[in-house]
Design a protein around this motif. Structure first.
Motif, PDB file in Angstrom:
ATOM      1  N   PRO A 125       0.830  -1.214   0.000  1.00 49.34           N
ATOM      2  CA  PRO A 125       0.000   0.000   0.000  1.00 49.34           C
ATOM      3  C   PRO A 125       0.862   1.260   0.000  1.00 49.34           C
ATOM      4  O   PRO A 125       1.907   1.319   0.640  1.00 49.34           O
ATOM      5  CB  PRO A 125      -0.784  -0.116   1.314  1.00 49.34           C
ATOM      6  CG  PRO A 125      -0.818  -1.580   1.617  1.00 49.34           C
ATOM      7  CD  PRO A 125       0.503  -2.112   1.131  1.00 49.34           C
ATOM      8  N   GLY A 126       0.445   2.247  -0.778  1.00 48.85           N
ATOM      9  CA  GLY A 126       1.188   3.497  -0.843  1.00 48.85           C
ATOM     10  C   GLY A 126       2.288   3.514  -1.881  1.00 48.85           C
ATOM     11  O   GLY A 126       2.781   4.580  -2.241  1.00 48.85           O
ATOM     12  N   HIS A 127       2.694   2.331  -2.356  1.00 45.39           N
ATOM     13  CA  HIS A 127       3.705   2.264  -3.410  1.00 45.39           C
ATOM     14  C   HIS A 127       3.042   2.394  -4.780  1.00 45.39           C
ATOM     15  O   HIS A 127       1.925   1.927  -4.988  1.00 45.39           O
ATOM     16  CB  HIS A 127       4.454   0.936  -3.351  1.00 45.39           C
ATOM     17  CG  HIS A 127       5.418   0.827  -2.211  1.00 45.39           C
ATOM     18  ND1 HIS A 127       6.270  -0.239  -2.054  1.00 45.39           N
ATOM     19  CD2 HIS A 127       5.671   1.662  -1.160  1.00 45.39           C
ATOM     20  CE1 HIS A 127       7.010  -0.073  -0.959  1.00 45.39           C
ATOM     21  NE2 HIS A 127       6.646   1.075  -0.407  1.00 45.39           N
ATOM     22  N   THR A 128       3.750   3.016  -5.703  1.00 50.24           N
ATOM     23  CA  THR A 128       3.273   3.082  -7.090  1.00 50.24           C
ATOM     24  C   THR A 128       3.637   1.808  -7.840  1.00 50.24           C
ATOM     25  O   THR A 128       2.833   1.288  -8.614  1.00 50.24           O
ATOM     26  CB  THR A 128       3.892   4.293  -7.812  1.00 50.24           C
ATOM     27  OG1 THR A 128       3.494   5.479  -7.126  1.00 50.24           O
ATOM     28  CG2 THR A 128       3.431   4.371  -9.256  1.00 50.24           C
ATOM     29  N   LYS A 129       4.823   1.283  -7.586  1.00 46.54           N
ATOM     30  CA  LYS A 129       5.307   0.095  -8.290  1.00 46.54           C
ATOM     31  C   LYS A 129       5.301  -1.128  -7.380  1.00 46.54           C
ATOM     32  O   LYS A 129       5.607  -1.030  -6.196  1.00 46.54           O
ATOM     33  CB  LYS A 129       6.714   0.337  -8.832  1.00 46.54           C
ATOM     34  CG  LYS A 129       6.778   1.431  -9.893  1.00 46.54           C
ATOM     35  CD  LYS A 129       8.198   1.628 -10.398  1.00 46.54           C
ATOM     36  CE  LYS A 129       8.236   2.719 -11.474  1.00 46.54           C
ATOM     37  NZ  LYS A 129       9.607   2.934 -11.990  1.00 46.54           N
ATOM     38  N   ASN A 175      12.041  -9.953  -4.544  1.00 53.29           N
ATOM     39  CA  ASN A 175      11.482 -11.291  -4.360  1.00 53.29           C
ATOM     40  C   ASN A 175      10.570 -11.294  -3.135  1.00 53.29           C
ATOM     41  O   ASN A 175      10.396 -10.279  -2.456  1.00 53.29           O
ATOM     42  CB  ASN A 175      12.571 -12.358  -4.282  1.00 53.29           C
ATOM     43  CG  ASN A 175      13.476 -12.188  -3.070  1.00 53.29           C
ATOM     44  OD1 ASN A 175      13.021 -11.891  -1.961  1.00 53.29           O
ATOM     45  ND2 ASN A 175      14.777 -12.369  -3.266  1.00 53.29           N
ATOM     46  N   MET A 176       9.992 -12.443  -2.831  1.00 52.77           N
ATOM     47  CA  MET A 176       8.989 -12.544  -1.771  1.00 52.77           C
ATOM     48  C   MET A 176       9.540 -12.245  -0.387  1.00 52.77           C
ATOM     49  O   MET A 176       8.796 -11.850   0.511  1.00 52.77           O
ATOM     50  CB  MET A 176       8.378 -13.948  -1.808  1.00 52.77           C
ATOM     51  CG  MET A 176       7.200 -14.141  -0.887  1.00 52.77           C
ATOM     52  SD  MET A 176       6.545 -15.817  -1.058  1.00 52.77           S
ATOM     53  CE  MET A 176       5.172 -15.756   0.095  1.00 52.77           C
ATOM     54  N   SER A 177      10.835 -12.419  -0.182  1.00 52.71           N
ATOM     55  CA  SER A 177      11.407 -12.303   1.159  1.00 52.71           C
ATOM     56  C   SER A 177      11.560 -10.861   1.636  1.00 52.71           C
ATOM     57  O   SER A 177      11.873 -10.630   2.806  1.00 52.71           O
ATOM     58  CB  SER A 177      12.770 -13.005   1.218  1.00 52.71           C
ATOM     59  OG  SER A 177      13.724 -12.313   0.430  1.00 52.71           O
ATOM     60  N   VAL A 178      11.339  -9.880   0.749  1.00 54.26           N
ATOM     61  CA  VAL A 178      11.436  -8.472   1.145  1.00 54.26           C
ATOM     62  C   VAL A 178      10.124  -8.075   1.819  1.00 54.26           C
ATOM     63  O   VAL A 178       9.075  -8.008   1.174  1.00 54.26           O
ATOM     64  CB  VAL A 178      11.729  -7.570  -0.064  1.00 54.26           C
ATOM     65  CG1 VAL A 178      11.746  -6.098   0.356  1.00 54.26           C
ATOM     66  CG2 VAL A 178      13.058  -7.962  -0.696  1.00 54.26           C
ATOM     67  N   ILE A 179      10.192  -7.827   3.121  1.00 55.28           N
ATOM     68  CA  ILE A 179       8.990  -7.577   3.920  1.00 55.28           C
ATOM     69  C   ILE A 179       9.152  -6.298   4.747  1.00 55.28           C
ATOM     70  O   ILE A 179      10.219  -5.695   4.791  1.00 55.28           O
ATOM     71  CB  ILE A 179       8.696  -8.775   4.855  1.00 55.28           C
ATOM     72  CG1 ILE A 179       9.916  -9.076   5.730  1.00 55.28           C
ATOM     73  CG2 ILE A 179       8.293 -10.004   4.032  1.00 55.28           C
ATOM     74  CD1 ILE A 179       9.704 -10.201   6.724  1.00 55.28           C
ATOM     75  N   GLY A 180       8.074  -5.914   5.417  1.00 58.29           N
ATOM     76  CA  GLY A 180       8.101  -4.735   6.261  1.00 58.29           C
ATOM     77  C   GLY A 180       8.655  -5.033   7.636  1.00 58.29           C
ATOM     78  O   GLY A 180       8.646  -6.179   8.099  1.00 58.29           O
ATOM     79  N   SER A 181       9.131  -3.992   8.314  1.00 59.48           N
ATOM     80  CA  SER A 181       9.686  -4.151   9.665  1.00 59.48           C
ATOM     81  C   SER A 181       8.608  -4.194  10.730  1.00 59.48           C
ATOM     82  O   SER A 181       8.844  -4.617  11.865  1.00 59.48           O
ATOM     83  CB  SER A 181      10.654  -3.001   9.965  1.00 59.48           C
ATOM     84  OG  SER A 181       9.990  -1.747   9.840  1.00 59.48           O
ATOM     85  N   GLY A 182       7.407  -3.780  10.389  1.00 65.53           N
ATOM     86  CA  GLY A 182       6.267  -3.821  11.295  1.00 65.53           C
ATOM     87  C   GLY A 182       5.014  -4.081  10.494  1.00 65.53           C
ATOM     88  O   GLY A 182       5.046  -4.104   9.257  1.00 65.53           O
ATOM     89  N   SER A 183       3.892  -4.251  11.168  1.00 70.45           N
ATOM     90  CA  SER A 183       2.661  -4.624  10.470  1.00 70.45           C
ATOM     91  C   SER A 183       2.218  -3.574   9.454  1.00 70.45           C
ATOM     92  O   SER A 183       1.582  -3.898   8.446  1.00 70.45           O
ATOM     93  CB  SER A 183       1.538  -4.875  11.472  1.00 70.45           C
ATOM     94  OG  SER A 183       1.275  -3.700  12.227  1.00 70.45           O
ATOM     95  N   THR A 184       2.566  -2.292   9.692  1.00 72.92           N
ATOM     96  CA  THR A 184       2.221  -1.222   8.746  1.00 72.92           C
ATOM     97  C   THR A 184       3.460  -0.441   8.300  1.00 72.92           C
ATOM     98  O   THR A 184       3.350   0.686   7.808  1.00 72.92           O
ATOM     99  CB  THR A 184       1.195  -0.261   9.358  1.00 72.92           C
ATOM    100  OG1 THR A 184       1.723   0.286  10.573  1.00 72.92           O
ATOM    101  CG2 THR A 184      -0.117  -0.965   9.647  1.00 72.92           C
ATOM    102  N   SER A 185       4.634  -1.033   8.484  1.00 71.88           N
ATOM    103  CA  SER A 185       5.888  -0.405   8.058  1.00 71.88           C
ATOM    104  C   SER A 185       6.396  -1.102   6.807  1.00 71.88           C
ATOM    105  O   SER A 185       6.773  -2.276   6.855  1.00 71.88           O
ATOM    106  CB  SER A 185       6.938  -0.505   9.177  1.00 71.88           C
ATOM    107  OG  SER A 185       6.496   0.169  10.337  1.00 71.88           O
ATOM    108  N   TYR A 186       6.404  -0.377   5.700  1.00 68.60           N
ATOM    109  CA  TYR A 186       6.694  -0.987   4.417  1.00 68.60           C
ATOM    110  C   TYR A 186       8.150  -0.782   4.014  1.00 68.60           C
ATOM    111  O   TYR A 186       8.767   0.225   4.363  1.00 68.60           O
ATOM    112  CB  TYR A 186       5.769  -0.393   3.341  1.00 68.60           C
ATOM    113  CG  TYR A 186       4.317  -0.421   3.738  1.00 68.60           C
ATOM    114  CD1 TYR A 186       3.712  -1.610   4.138  1.00 68.60           C
ATOM    115  CD2 TYR A 186       3.553   0.744   3.748  1.00 68.60           C
ATOM    116  CE1 TYR A 186       2.373  -1.643   4.523  1.00 68.60           C
ATOM    117  CE2 TYR A 186       2.221   0.724   4.122  1.00 68.60           C
ATOM    118  CZ  TYR A 186       1.631  -0.471   4.521  1.00 68.60           C
ATOM    119  OH  TYR A 186       0.324  -0.500   4.912  1.00 68.60           O
ATOM    120  N   PRO A 187       8.705  -1.727   3.256  1.00 71.49           N
ATOM    121  CA  PRO A 187      10.083  -1.558   2.770  1.00 71.49           C
ATOM    122  C   PRO A 187      10.131  -0.486   1.678  1.00 71.49           C
ATOM    123  O   PRO A 187       9.097   0.033   1.253  1.00 71.49           O
ATOM    124  CB  PRO A 187      10.424  -2.940   2.213  1.00 71.49           C
ATOM    125  CG  PRO A 187       9.101  -3.492   1.785  1.00 71.49           C
ATOM    126  CD  PRO A 187       8.106  -2.991   2.782  1.00 71.49           C
TER     127      PRO A 187
END
Length: 354
Positions: free
Chosen positions: A169-173, A202-214
């Motif tokens: 969410p919030g990302h364009t790409k 790849n799939m392993s890139v995740i956020g640091s918190g539930s609503t914190s996005y990479p």
């Protein structure tokens, strides 16, 4: 009297001819109207004519094998974006799905099955129009959809290929990546997916918190941006080709007959990190998927669900599902939607030498 009698005989045929002409005109007008109405009803099979080679599972759990001149306005239908006809696959975050999955889907399943040695080929040109806007950013499966896959129909019934699109969410790409699920040696509860990026992460890139996005991927794919894939399995080797205008063409090769993950020392660090919390660190049988019956799937296999992330931080996304109310999910962005304009399915072929 004779004159009047003759006039009557003369007038009667003219009257009948006029009546017949009027009736014929009305019939032709009605026929043209019916033909016009028929032509304005566009089905998915009118857009992509291979529908007789598939069955489908929809987001409400309904199924059918009769896909020629078939549609379901909530999940599977044809649309035009002003320039091109498309087949629309739409699925909520929560509904009724297959026995081996907690994720809903509106997805084709190939009727013809095959083994890697004999092979098969699937192509698709598509654009992802929406992915769920609710989920947990720490969960790898959040905000994603599978748009094409190879699925095993025996043994562990694992998936040697899943092609994903994912956008935070919030990302364009967003990112396009593909996963290889090991055909686990022994206990299948130890299975895992190894993920490789096509465009973006790849799939392993995740956020640091539930609503914190990479960080947003710089070379990613936007919603509504077209891309194509070709899955070509020939003599046990899987050849993948990904193309999109304005992006580099990306190719991969994967042996489906011999495992590169048969020993613990060969498990990628990506797996040891991503799956550590749920204890999945199995090894694969040495001959991978050799001799095992497979089939293709294509459509919108929604990876976002309402399951508790604390129970599985890789696959349980904790999305809002509105108690399974599909209309509410659609109204609040808790669904996925994928449009295909072209697709083919058939036999595997010798890859082009470059």
């Amino acid at each position: 009297m004779k004159k009047n009698f003759n006039n009557s005989l003369f007038k009667m045929p003219l009257l009948m001819v006029g009546l017949l002409l009027l009736m014929n005109s009305c019939f032709n007008t009605a026929k043209k109207s019916t033909d016009k109405d028929t032509k304005t009803t566009m089905y998915p099979s009118d857009v992509i004519p291979f529908m007789d080679e598939w069955k489908i599972l929809l987001g409400d759990g309904s199924r059918t094998k009769k896909l020629v001149n078939y549609e379901h306005k909530d999940f599977f239908y044809a649309s035009n974006d002003g320039q091109t006809d498309w087949v629309v696959y739409k699925s909520p975050n929560s509904g009724i799905t297959s026995r081996n999955s907690g994720n809903t889907r509106t997805e084709l399943g190939q009727l013809q099955h095959w083994i890697p040695e004999s092979g098969g080929k699937l192509t698709g040109t598509l654009k992802v129009m929406h992915v769920s806007t609710s989920g947990d950013a720490r969960v790898a499966a959040s905000y994603s959809v599978v748009v094409g896959q190879i699925h095993s129909d025996e043994g562990h019934e694992n998936e040697p290929l899943k092609i994903f699109y994912k956008k935070f969410p919030g990302h364009t790409k967003g990112s396009v990546f593909w996963n290889y699920e090991i055909n686990t040696e022994g206990d299948n509860s130890k299975r895992w997916d190894y993920s490789k990026a096509v465009w973006g992460d790849n799939m392993s890139v995740i956020g640091s918190g539930s609503t914190s996005y990479p960080e947003e991927p710089k070379n990613g794919i936007e919603l509504g941006e077209e891309f194509s894939y070709e899955i070509n399995v020939h003599k046990g080797i899987m050849y993948l080709t990904f193309t999109s205008e304005g992006h580099e063409t990306i190719k991969f090769t994967k042996n489906l007959l011999k495992s590169e993950f048969a020993t613990y020392s060969n498990i990628p660090q990506q797996i040891l990190t991503l799956y550590a919390s749920i204890g999945r660190d199995g090894t694969e049988r040495e001959n991978a998927y050799a001799g095992e019956i497979q089939y293709f799937k294509q459509g919108a296999y929604n990876q976002t669900n309402g399951e508790d992330p604390e129970k599985n931080i890789v696959w349980s996304t904790g999305s809002e599902t509105y108690a399974g109310d599909i209309a509410k999910q659609y109204a609040n962005g808790c669904y996925t939607e994928v449009w295909f304009k072209e697709a083919t399915v058939g036999s595997g072929t010798m890859p082009n030498k470059e």
